[in-house]
Design a protein around this motif. Structure first.
Motif, PDB file in Angstrom:
ATOM      1  N   ALA A 182       5.223  -3.086   9.036  1.00  0.00           N
ATOM      2  CA  ALA A 182       5.064  -1.629   9.002  1.00  0.00           C
ATOM      3  C   ALA A 182       6.371  -1.007   8.529  1.00  0.00           C
ATOM      4  CB  ALA A 182       4.678  -1.110  10.381  1.00  0.00           C
ATOM      5  N   ASP A 183       6.299   0.239   8.108  1.00  0.00           N
ATOM      6  CA  ASP A 183       7.489   0.940   7.628  1.00  0.00           C
ATOM      7  C   ASP A 183       8.307   1.522   8.773  1.00  0.00           C
ATOM      8  OD1 ASP A 183       6.680   0.644   4.802  1.00  0.00           O
ATOM      9  OD2 ASP A 183       5.068   2.007   5.395  1.00  0.00           O
ATOM     10  N   LEU A 184       7.620   1.957   9.821  1.00  0.00           N
ATOM     11  CA  LEU A 184       8.280   2.534  10.991  1.00  0.00           C
ATOM     12  C   LEU A 184       7.645   1.956  12.244  1.00  0.00           C
ATOM     13  CD1 LEU A 184       8.308   6.312   9.912  1.00  0.00           C
ATOM     14  CD2 LEU A 184      10.192   4.685   9.684  1.00  0.00           C
ATOM     15  N   ARG A 185       8.446   1.853  13.311  1.00  0.00           N
ATOM     16  CA  ARG A 185       7.952   1.342  14.584  1.00  0.00           C
ATOM     17  C   ARG A 185       8.318   2.313  15.703  1.00  0.00           C
ATOM     18  NH1 ARG A 185       9.124  -2.284  11.124  1.00  0.00           N
ATOM     19  NH2 ARG A 185      11.354  -1.822  11.308  1.00  0.00           N
ATOM     20  N   VAL A 186       7.290   2.789  16.418  1.00  0.00           N
ATOM     21  CA  VAL A 186       7.495   3.638  17.587  1.00  0.00           C
ATOM     22  C   VAL A 186       6.999   2.865  18.801  1.00  0.00           C
ATOM     23  CG1 VAL A 186       7.281   5.756  16.227  1.00  0.00           C
ATOM     24  CG2 VAL A 186       5.264   4.824  17.377  1.00  0.00           C
ATOM     25  N   ALA A 187       7.699   3.008  19.926  1.00  0.00           N
ATOM     26  CA  ALA A 187       7.378   2.192  21.099  1.00  0.00           C
ATOM     27  C   ALA A 187       7.348   3.054  22.351  1.00  0.00           C
ATOM     28  CB  ALA A 187       8.406   1.073  21.256  1.00  0.00           C
ATOM     29  N   ARG A 188       6.455   2.668  23.266  1.00  0.00           N
ATOM     30  CA  ARG A 188       6.363   3.363  24.549  1.00  0.00           C
ATOM     31  C   ARG A 188       7.503   2.919  25.457  1.00  0.00           C
ATOM     32  NH1 ARG A 188       1.664   2.746  29.181  1.00  0.00           N
ATOM     33  NH2 ARG A 188       2.620   4.220  30.655  1.00  0.00           N
ATOM     34  N   LYS A 189       8.227   3.873  25.985  1.00  0.00           N
ATOM     35  CA  LYS A 189       9.383   3.575  26.823  1.00  0.00           C
ATOM     36  C   LYS A 189       8.995   2.714  28.022  1.00  0.00           C
ATOM     37  CE  LYS A 189      13.256   5.763  29.225  1.00  0.00           C
ATOM     38  NZ  LYS A 189      13.931   7.038  29.573  1.00  0.00           N
ATOM     39  N   THR A 209       0.840  -1.197   0.000  1.00  0.00           N
ATOM     40  CA  THR A 209       0.000   0.000   0.000  1.00  0.00           C
ATOM     41  C   THR A 209       0.876   1.248   0.000  1.00  0.00           C
ATOM     42  OG1 THR A 209      -1.782  -1.136   1.195  1.00  0.00           O
ATOM     43  CG2 THR A 209      -1.765   1.266   1.292  1.00  0.00           C
ATOM     44  N   PRO A 210       0.711   2.143  -0.964  1.00  0.00           N
ATOM     45  CA  PRO A 210       1.578   3.321  -1.057  1.00  0.00           C
ATOM     46  C   PRO A 210       1.212   4.423  -0.064  1.00  0.00           C
ATOM     47  CG  PRO A 210       0.043   3.309  -2.876  1.00  0.00           C
ATOM     48  CD  PRO A 210      -0.181   2.026  -2.128  1.00  0.00           C
ATOM     49  N   LYS A 211       1.057   4.029   1.180  1.00  0.00           N
ATOM     50  CA  LYS A 211       0.857   4.962   2.282  1.00  0.00           C
ATOM     51  C   LYS A 211       1.770   4.510   3.415  1.00  0.00           C
ATOM     52  CE  LYS A 211      -3.985   5.827   1.042  1.00  0.00           C
ATOM     53  NZ  LYS A 211      -5.391   5.950   1.495  1.00  0.00           N
ATOM     54  N   LEU A 212       2.383   5.455   4.090  1.00  0.00           N
ATOM     55  CA  LEU A 212       3.293   5.114   5.182  1.00  0.00           C
ATOM     56  C   LEU A 212       2.530   4.382   6.278  1.00  0.00           C
ATOM     57  CD1 LEU A 212       6.325   5.689   5.999  1.00  0.00           C
ATOM     58  CD2 LEU A 212       5.379   7.454   7.500  1.00  0.00           C
ATOM     59  N   VAL A 213       3.124   3.294   6.789  1.00  0.00           N
ATOM     60  CA  VAL A 213       2.521   2.509   7.862  1.00  0.00           C
ATOM     61  C   VAL A 213       3.415   2.577   9.097  1.00  0.00           C
ATOM     62  CG1 VAL A 213       1.708   0.236   8.597  1.00  0.00           C
ATOM     63  CG2 VAL A 213       1.427   0.948   6.210  1.00  0.00           C
ATOM     64  N   ILE A 214       2.816   2.961  10.227  1.00  0.00           N
ATOM     65  CA  ILE A 214       3.540   3.072  11.493  1.00  0.00           C
ATOM     66  C   ILE A 214       2.922   2.098  12.486  1.00  0.00           C
ATOM     67  CG2 ILE A 214       4.127   4.597  13.429  1.00  0.00           C
ATOM     68  CD1 ILE A 214       3.899   6.950  11.417  1.00  0.00           C
ATOM     69  N   ALA A 215       3.754   1.274  13.111  1.00  0.00           N
ATOM     70  CA  ALA A 215       3.296   0.411  14.195  1.00  0.00           C
ATOM     71  C   ALA A 215       3.597   1.116  15.511  1.00  0.00           C
ATOM     72  CB  ALA A 215       3.996  -0.944  14.142  1.00  0.00           C
ATOM     73  N   ALA A 216       2.559   1.396  16.290  1.00  0.00           N
ATOM     74  CA  ALA A 216       2.705   2.057  17.591  1.00  0.00           C
ATOM     75  C   ALA A 216       2.651   0.977  18.665  1.00  0.00           C
ATOM     76  CB  ALA A 216       1.602   3.095  17.791  1.00  0.00           C
ATOM     77  N   LEU A 217       3.820   0.617  19.186  1.00  0.00           N
ATOM     78  CA  LEU A 217       3.951  -0.514  20.104  1.00  0.00           C
ATOM     79  C   LEU A 217       3.660  -0.056  21.526  1.00  0.00           C
ATOM     80  CD1 LEU A 217       7.203  -2.054  18.561  1.00  0.00           C
ATOM     81  CD2 LEU A 217       4.819  -2.241  17.786  1.00  0.00           C
ATOM     82  N   ASN A 218       2.425  -0.290  21.946  1.00  0.00           N
ATOM     83  CA  ASN A 218       1.949   0.167  23.251  1.00  0.00           C
ATOM     84  C   ASN A 218       2.260  -0.815  24.370  1.00  0.00           C
ATOM     85  OD1 ASN A 218      -0.082  -1.325  21.625  1.00  0.00           O
ATOM     86  ND2 ASN A 218      -1.154  -1.419  23.589  1.00  0.00           N
TER      87      ASN A 218
END
Length: 266
Positions: A119-126, A96-105
């Motif tokens: 996903a293209d990027l992964r952000v995680a809660r400290k 899918t030509p839309k950026l995908v972010i995984a928010a790791l809660n």
């Protein structure tokens, strides 16, 4: 009797949010992946969505992967086609030509990490959880793209080590291993998801040319599996699409006029 909602879909500020919801650990069944697949397609077709964000319900788990009780009761025939459909769904996410972010809660292990790696990027809660692919401890391998995506992210030898050991490690270690892009400090799960949304909005209009972001993603995701000359062809064709866009004209004009560009996504 209505179907239980296992994947919630909402759009906020041009971000399509897909939330995995099957407590206590947001493990996935065939039913959840059917809903997840439908949500990916919905976000792909939704003109109001410029970025897709995937997260888990609650504060403790993004996802602990496939539901082991389901697998224990299923025969090999079902398991094969279950994995095939999961692979197809995650491939659709990547294509899918839309950026995908995984928010790791929260904890992101097994198939949960395999979803996150698509996903293209992964952000995680400290400090909120652990990562890992422990399937070897069940006598199997990470079968939802894990063996292939992990080696492309962290390298061949290191990926074999991580999967063969099957150990879990915290999000901060995941940052060191290039599995996590950003660590976010948050006071609560809701605070984390709000901050993750703000991060996702950095890649939407008018802040960024969303078509350019999407084509950057497509060039990398498609090109990485091609011989170099063919990958350059993909890059040129995607660039030509952008040269014809209003946002390219706006971006170049803004640079020449020494002002901030106001991108429209067209």
């Amino acid at each position: 009797m209505s179907e239980k909602v296992l994947v919630h879909y909402e759009v906020r500020d041009k971000v399509g949010i897909l939330t995995l919801d099957d407590p206590p650990a947001n493990t996935y069944t065939y039913e959840m992946f059917q809903q997840f697949d439908a949500a990916v397609l919905k976000a792909r077709m939704d003109s109001n969505v410029e970025v897709i964000m995937i997260t888990g319900a609650g504060d403790k788990f993004f996802s602990a992967g496939a539901n082991i009780s389901m697998l224990n009761e299923a025969d090999p025939y079902f398991k094969y086609y279950f994995c095939l459909h999961a692979n197809e769904t995650l491939n659709r996410l990547e294509h899918t030509p839309k950026l995908v972010i995984a928010a790791l809660n929260g904890h992101t292990v097994g198939g949960g990490l395999e979803i996150a790696m698509a996903a293209d990027l992964r952000v995680a809660r400290k400090g909120a959880g652990k990562l890992g692919l422990p399937e070897v401890n069940l006598g199997v391998l990470p079968g939802t793209g894990g063996t292939q995506r992990l080696c492309r992210i962290v390298g061949k030898s290191h990926s074999i080590e991580l999967m063969a050991e099957g150990d879990l490690f915290d999000f901060e270690a995941g940052l060191d291993k290039n599995l996590v892009n950003v660590i976010i400090e948050a006071e609560s799960g809701d605070d984390f998801k709000a901050k993750a949304l703000e991060y996702a909005k950095r890649f939407t209009t008018p802040n960024k040319a969303s078509k350019a972001v999407g084509n950057i993603k497509r060039s990398v995701q498609t090109g990485i599996g091609l011989p170099f000359e063919q990958a350059l062809t993909v890059e040129r064709e995607l660039q030509q699409q952008l040269f014809q866009s209003a946002d390219a004209k706006e971006g170049i004009a803004a640079y020449v006029e020494k002002r901030k560009a106001d991108f429209s996504g067209s």
